[in-house]
Write a protein that holds these residues in place. Structure first.
Motif, short mmCIF file in Angstrom:
data_model
loop_
_atom_site.label_atom_id
_atom_site.label_comp_id
_atom_site.label_asym_id
_atom_site.label_seq_id
_atom_site.Cartn_x
_atom_site.Cartn_y
_atom_site.Cartn_z
N MET A 81 0.85 -1.18 0.00
CA MET A 81 0.00 0.00 0.00
C MET A 81 0.89 1.24 0.00
O MET A 81 1.85 1.30 0.76
CB MET A 81 -0.90 -0.02 1.23
CG MET A 81 -1.66 1.29 1.44
SD MET A 81 -2.96 1.19 2.66
CE MET A 81 -4.26 0.48 1.70
N THR A 82 0.55 2.19 -0.82
CA THR A 82 1.33 3.43 -0.88
C THR A 82 0.93 4.36 0.26
O THR A 82 -0.15 4.19 0.87
CB THR A 82 1.10 4.18 -2.21
OG1 THR A 82 -0.26 4.67 -2.24
CG2 THR A 82 1.37 3.29 -3.42
N ASP A 83 1.77 5.34 0.53
CA ASP A 83 1.46 6.33 1.55
C ASP A 83 0.15 7.05 1.22
O ASP A 83 -0.68 7.29 2.10
CB ASP A 83 2.59 7.35 1.68
CG ASP A 83 3.85 6.76 2.30
OD1 ASP A 83 3.85 5.57 2.68
OD2 ASP A 83 4.85 7.51 2.41
N GLU A 84 -0.03 7.40 -0.05
CA GLU A 84 -1.24 8.13 -0.44
C GLU A 84 -2.48 7.27 -0.27
O GLU A 84 -3.54 7.78 0.13
CB GLU A 84 -1.14 8.64 -1.87
CG GLU A 84 -2.26 9.57 -2.28
CD GLU A 84 -2.44 10.79 -1.40
OE1 GLU A 84 -3.60 11.25 -1.24
OE2 GLU A 84 -1.45 11.32 -0.84
N GLU A 85 -2.39 5.98 -0.53
CA GLU A 85 -3.53 5.09 -0.31
C GLU A 85 -3.88 5.03 1.17
O GLU A 85 -5.06 4.99 1.55
CB GLU A 85 -3.24 3.70 -0.85
CG GLU A 85 -3.22 3.64 -2.36
CD GLU A 85 -2.72 2.31 -2.92
OE1 GLU A 85 -3.16 1.93 -4.00
OE2 GLU A 85 -1.87 1.65 -2.25
N THR A 107 5.81 13.49 5.95
CA THR A 107 6.13 12.19 6.54
C THR A 107 7.32 12.34 7.46
O THR A 107 8.33 12.94 7.09
CB THR A 107 6.43 11.16 5.44
OG1 THR A 107 5.29 11.06 4.58
CG2 THR A 107 6.74 9.80 6.02
#
Length: 128
Positions: free
Chosen positions: A1-5, A112
């Protein structure tokens, strides 16, 4: 999973906020090592100290389901800049040694940080 997701998951949980007193809705989502995502929102109470923040709600949900290895946390609020966890949540995040904290807002701001950047002088199990 990406940070944006993960941020998008936090935004979804923000919609469930119960914040009739502050009108400050916050959402959070944690990603565990197993790949599961647990989310939460802030839940207020007329007796203010009884309420719980979104970050702690998400962490408690993960831990109560047996997940203790959390690799990232995203928190979202409708703030001018990235939404930062409160001091109590920072200590709670520190308890579970969450290495990546993604702070975001509803307008696209993202920041982040590491746990050490978020809480440089954490009180931990090594202090006991």
């Amino acid at each position: 999973m990406t940070d944006e997701e993960l941020v998008q998951e936090a935004i979804k949980y923000r919609e469930h906020s119960y914040s009739p007193y502050s009108h400050f809705a916050v959402g959070a989502a944690v990603l565990t090592k197993s790949g599961k995502v647990y989310g939460g929102c802030n839940i207020e109470n007329a007796s203010y100290p009884v309420g719980i923040c979104a970050e702690r709600t998400a962490i408690v949900k993960a831990v109560s389901e047996g997940e203790r290895d959390i690799v990232a946390l995203a928190v979202v609020g409708d703030t001018p800049g990235s939404c930062s966890p409160c001091g109590m949540c920072r200590q709670f995040i520190g308890e579970f040694k969450i290495p990546k904290i993604i702070m975001a807002n509803m307008h696209g701001a993202r920041k982040t940080v590491t746990l050490e950047e978020l809480l440089p002088f954490a009180f931990t199990d090594s202090d006991m």
